[in-house]
Structures are given as C-alpha cells and as structure tokens.
Design a protein around this motif. Sequence first.
Motif, PDB file in Angstrom:
ATOM      1  N   GLY A  75       0.783  -1.226   0.000  1.00  0.00           N
ATOM      2  CA  GLY A  75       0.000   0.000   0.000  1.00  0.00           C
ATOM      3  C   GLY A  75       0.813   1.274   0.000  1.00  0.00           C
ATOM      4  N   GLN A  76       2.146   1.179  -0.046  1.00  0.00           N
ATOM      5  CA  GLN A  76       3.022   2.345  -0.044  1.00  0.00           C
ATOM      6  C   GLN A  76       3.776   2.416  -1.371  1.00  0.00           C
ATOM      7  N   TYR A  77       3.826   3.627  -1.949  1.00  0.00           N
ATOM      8  CA  TYR A  77       4.570   3.804  -3.194  1.00  0.00           C
ATOM      9  C   TYR A  77       6.068   3.766  -2.927  1.00  0.00           C
ATOM     10  N   LEU A  78       6.770   3.044  -3.773  1.00  0.00           N
ATOM     11  CA  LEU A  78       8.211   2.894  -3.627  1.00  0.00           C
ATOM     12  C   LEU A  78       8.982   4.010  -4.319  1.00  0.00           C
ATOM     13  N   TYR A  79       8.322   4.721  -5.230  1.00  0.00           N
ATOM     14  CA  TYR A  79       9.008   5.739  -6.023  1.00  0.00           C
ATOM     15  C   TYR A  79       8.179   7.025  -6.013  1.00  0.00           C
ATOM     16  N   ASP A  80       8.860   8.130  -6.307  1.00  0.00           N
ATOM     17  CA  ASP A  80       8.202   9.428  -6.353  1.00  0.00           C
ATOM     18  C   ASP A  80       8.036   9.925  -7.777  1.00  0.00           C
ATOM     19  N   ALA A  81       8.709   9.298  -8.725  1.00  0.00           N
ATOM     20  CA  ALA A  81       8.593   9.693 -10.126  1.00  0.00           C
ATOM     21  C   ALA A  81       8.832   8.469 -10.994  1.00  0.00           C
ATOM     22  N   LEU A  82       8.232   8.499 -12.180  1.00  0.00           N
ATOM     23  CA  LEU A  82       8.354   7.392 -13.134  1.00  0.00           C
ATOM     24  C   LEU A  82       8.774   7.951 -14.477  1.00  0.00           C
ATOM     25  N   VAL A  83       9.812   7.344 -15.081  1.00  0.00           N
ATOM     26  CA  VAL A  83      10.305   7.755 -16.397  1.00  0.00           C
ATOM     27  C   VAL A  83      10.121   6.581 -17.347  1.00  0.00           C
ATOM     28  N   LEU A  84       9.335   6.798 -18.400  1.00  0.00           N
ATOM     29  CA  LEU A  84       9.084   5.748 -19.385  1.00  0.00           C
ATOM     30  C   LEU A  84       9.904   6.024 -20.634  1.00  0.00           C
ATOM     31  N   PHE A  85      11.080   5.398 -20.709  1.00  0.00           N
ATOM     32  CA  PHE A  85      11.937   5.446 -21.888  1.00  0.00           C
ATOM     33  C   PHE A  85      11.844   4.096 -22.602  1.00  0.00           C
ATOM     34  N   ASP A  97       0.460  -1.295 -15.126  1.00  0.00           N
ATOM     35  CA  ASP A  97      -0.350  -1.161 -16.330  1.00  0.00           C
ATOM     36  C   ASP A  97      -0.790   0.290 -16.435  1.00  0.00           C
ATOM     37  N   VAL A  98      -1.624   0.595 -17.413  1.00  0.00           N
ATOM     38  CA  VAL A  98      -2.050   1.982 -17.609  1.00  0.00           C
ATOM     39  C   VAL A  98      -2.796   2.497 -16.383  1.00  0.00           C
ATOM     40  N   ALA A  99      -3.665   1.666 -15.824  1.00  0.00           N
ATOM     41  CA  ALA A  99      -4.450   2.091 -14.662  1.00  0.00           C
ATOM     42  C   ALA A  99      -3.550   2.402 -13.474  1.00  0.00           C
ATOM     43  N   SER A 100      -2.517   1.573 -13.252  1.00  0.00           N
ATOM     44  CA  SER A 100      -1.625   1.821 -12.113  1.00  0.00           C
ATOM     45  C   SER A 100      -0.795   3.084 -12.326  1.00  0.00           C
ATOM     46  N   ILE A 101      -0.450   3.398 -13.580  1.00  0.00           N
ATOM     47  CA  ILE A 101       0.283   4.631 -13.862  1.00  0.00           C
ATOM     48  C   ILE A 101      -0.606   5.845 -13.619  1.00  0.00           C
ATOM     49  N   VAL A 102      -1.877   5.747 -14.027  1.00  0.00           N
ATOM     50  CA  VAL A 102      -2.816   6.838 -13.776  1.00  0.00           C
ATOM     51  C   VAL A 102      -3.007   7.038 -12.278  1.00  0.00           C
ATOM     52  N   ASP A 103      -3.134   5.953 -11.528  1.00  0.00           N
ATOM     53  CA  ASP A 103      -3.256   6.058 -10.071  1.00  0.00           C
ATOM     54  C   ASP A 103      -2.001   6.662  -9.457  1.00  0.00           C
ATOM     55  N   PHE A 104      -0.854   6.326 -10.020  1.00  0.00           N
ATOM     56  CA  PHE A 104       0.426   6.861  -9.551  1.00  0.00           C
ATOM     57  C   PHE A 104       0.426   8.388  -9.665  1.00  0.00           C
ATOM     58  N   VAL A 105      -0.037   8.893 -10.805  1.00  0.00           N
ATOM     59  CA  VAL A 105      -0.114  10.341 -11.003  1.00  0.00           C
ATOM     60  C   VAL A 105      -1.198  10.950 -10.124  1.00  0.00           C
ATOM     61  N   ASP A 106      -2.334  10.268 -10.025  1.00  0.00           N
ATOM     62  CA  ASP A 106      -3.424  10.773  -9.194  1.00  0.00           C
ATOM     63  C   ASP A 106      -3.032  10.852  -7.726  1.00  0.00           C
ATOM     64  N   ASP A 110       5.135  12.193 -10.144  1.00  0.00           N
ATOM     65  CA  ASP A 110       5.492  12.796 -11.433  1.00  0.00           C
ATOM     66  C   ASP A 110       5.796  11.720 -12.475  1.00  0.00           C
ATOM     67  N   LEU A 111       5.682  12.122 -13.754  1.00  0.00           N
ATOM     68  CA  LEU A 111       5.805  11.165 -14.852  1.00  0.00           C
ATOM     69  C   LEU A 111       6.463  11.824 -16.049  1.00  0.00           C
ATOM     70  N   ILE A 112       7.382  11.089 -16.706  1.00  0.00           N
ATOM     71  CA  ILE A 112       7.969  11.489 -17.983  1.00  0.00           C
ATOM     72  C   ILE A 112       7.733  10.365 -18.985  1.00  0.00           C
ATOM     73  N   VAL A 113       7.162  10.723 -20.130  1.00  0.00           N
ATOM     74  CA  VAL A 113       6.893   9.742 -21.192  1.00  0.00           C
ATOM     75  C   VAL A 113       7.606  10.208 -22.452  1.00  0.00           C
ATOM     76  N   THR A 128      -2.582   9.462 -24.011  1.00  0.00           N
ATOM     77  CA  THR A 128      -3.973   9.901 -24.142  1.00  0.00           C
ATOM     78  C   THR A 128      -4.598  10.152 -22.780  1.00  0.00           C
ATOM     79  N   GLU A 129      -4.282   9.316 -21.799  1.00  0.00           N
ATOM     80  CA  GLU A 129      -4.802   9.517 -20.447  1.00  0.00           C
ATOM     81  C   GLU A 129      -4.314  10.825 -19.841  1.00  0.00           C
TER      82      GLU A 129
END
Length: 422
Positions: A75-85, A97-106, A110-113, A128-129
């Motif tokens: 139930g605890q996030y391990l990271y504060d930002a995600l970089v998708l290279f 998955d896409v839903a977990s990435i959206v929840d991560f931002v919600d 932070d996110l870099i794509v 698109t999300e």
Amino acid sequence: MAKLLLYLTLATSLIPLFSVAFSPENPTDRRVLVLVDDFAIKSSHSLYFGSLTSRGFQLEFKLADDPNIGLQRYGQYLYDALVLFCPSVERFGGSIDVASIVDFVDSGHDLIVAADSNASDLIREVATECGVDFDEDPAAMVIDHINYAVSNFDGDHTLIASDDFIKADVILGSKKIEAPVLFQGIGHSLNPANSLVLKVLSASSSAYSANPKSKLSNPPSLTGSAISLVSVVQARNNARILITGSLSMFSNRHEKSGNEQFLTEISKWVFHERGHLKAVNVRHHKVGESDEPAIYRINDDLEYSVEIYEWSGTSWEPYVSDDVQVQFYMMSPYVLKTLSTDQKGHYSAEFKVPDVYGVFQFKVEYQRLGYTSLSLSKQIPVRPYRHNEYERFLPAAYPYYGSAFSMMAGFFIFTIVHLYSK
C-alpha cells in the motif's frame, strides 16, 4: 524465532525505501524508476541521467517487461517519479499497467513519457490519459523542409530544429536557451477539453506530420505550430507530467544544440526543483492584537497574514508576487483583498469584517502558470453586536432626538402660556 527474524529483516529492508519518499520539506530527496526497452539507453543517454543524479536523484533502472517490477508495496509507493523510456513496449511487466500509472499520477507523483516512431499502443494510451494525442498514423514523423538540422541536409528532413519555446521562466528558467532543440520523432496534439496541458516546445509553421517514406496523398492531419513536440501537464493535485515524441532528444548525440540545457531546465520543473510553493504561518487576528480569536464581531478590523516560499532546488526562498489574494467567504466572497508583501515571503492585508454575521472562511486559492497551486482555508464565525454593545446615542438619529425634545419643550411652553394667560 526464524519467522520473527525474517519479518524484522523485511521491515528493515523497506525502511530506506519509505524514508526517501517525496517530502514537501525537501522536494528533491526522491527516488525515480526508469523503465527502458534496453539497458543500452543508460549509456546512450548518460548525460541526461547524469544531470539527474548530480542533483541528488536516485535512479533505479528496470526493463519495462521485467516481471518483478511494481510501483507500490504493502500500500506504499516505492518511487516518487516514473520515467518511461520504453516506447516500443507492448505490455509492462509485474503489476504495472495503464491504470496503475494513472493512479500513480493521481496520488501526486510525477511522470515522464518519451515515445518515438516505434511507439506502441500502450504508450499512446498512457499519453492519451494525460491529455495528449499522438498522430494516428503509426509511420508518421514530424517533417520540416525549412527548419531542419544541417546534418540532415540530404536526408528526409525529419531531424528538425525548433526554438518555439513557451514564454514561462518558471518552467524553462530565466536563462535564455540560445541554440535550437533538435527533435526527431512523432508529433502530438493537445486535447482541447484538457486545460491543464501546455505546449512547451512547438513545431514551426512549415512543419507537418506524415510518413517520410511515402508521397502525400491526403493533407496531413497535423501541420504547423499546432504540432506540439514537448508538452507538460500540471495536475490539480500538483503532480507534473512531461510528454514528448522523441526519445533520441534525450540522447548524447546532439552535442551542438540546446537539447541539454532545455532538458535540464524542464526536468527541474517536472521534478519540483522550480515552481514548487509552500505556505506556512497562516494567521489572522484583530488589528492591534496578536492572539487569534475564536470569533469575530461584525465591523471588527482584522489582519490576515501568510508566508509563502518557493523551493530553489537546494533551499526555500521567499516567493515574491503581487497577485496573491485572500477572500473572506460565506457562500460568496464578501471581501476580496490583494495581499501586500514585504519582499521576504510575508504577505498580509487588513480589512473590516462585513456587517453580516454567520460562518465565514479565509480562503486563498492561488493558481499561476507553472507554479504549484495553493489552497488555504480557515473557518471563523462572525457574531452580531450584543444588546449592551450598541452605541447609547446614534449620530444618525440626532435629528429625531432633536425633534422629540423640541416637541416636549414646545408642549411645556404651550401649557404655561395656556394656563397663565388671560
């Protein structure tokens, strides 16, 4: 005993992970998960990754299809930002998955794509999300036959040079980016229904999006400055997102360009090293007093104050602006006052409590381009005068007082005259 030792070992191993989570008091003390298609990206994009680690970020590299990856545990996030290279990944590994990435931002992270011409449907769905739509033609790339890199003179002019930056120092820094940014990849458009998406780098008016290996049979769907090369999003929860259609833009091969400076400056914004505000010491009291009362009376003179600071990347510095306002609010704002500042982060304003009693709120709703939003509220009741607090004689009633006493005096004189005159 063996089970107890196992639990203690697991708990001890997790403490470092949770202790470096994002903190408003130290926004740069953060862990970043970087998902890649190939570990060769670590060396081909080492300058960009080196700039992050030199600023105190802890990067953890994983293959995008690694079956053991996950964004949270217990139930605890391990990271504060995600970089998708990992533009070509068809399916993420582990629990991502896409839903977990959206929840991560919600959840405020932070996110870099970064995509390219091989962008998969999965990466397009993530974009698109976030309010960004890549060109529907999977073979399309941004082409510019006028503003292209000199090294691409005899090529298909897909390596373009752009210097159409957003005019916002908080996002790109105050130092001008002298050289244009070299971009090779796919363009995207912004969802008009999403007001949170901003173009940071746009294509020139001569650019268009099409398949460089085939002749145009129909007009391109994306043309000119409508093509966004790099876009950012600041969500309402202050999470920040960067989306671009060029993974090669982050690589080491564009030495004589503005790529390094541009990406360094924009990453400072994405990772909250710039434009991150905090408000402290929110206070209100009657003018001439220092203690905060539990209730105000109508027509009291009061003072409201707050201190606002901006994170500079290493320390909190006073935030200076002339557009911070406070509302004294009940159903609608009865008072709207611009706060004055001492240029040291302290904001204050004095005003009179309106002649209306009820439950009010002090509200500060501060939203400015590129800055994290501030939403402050404090509730306070306002009472009317007590029966013994009204003035004994009201100045506005002096004419009525005069008419009453003059009538009494006239009646007394009339009575004397009537009784004692013949």
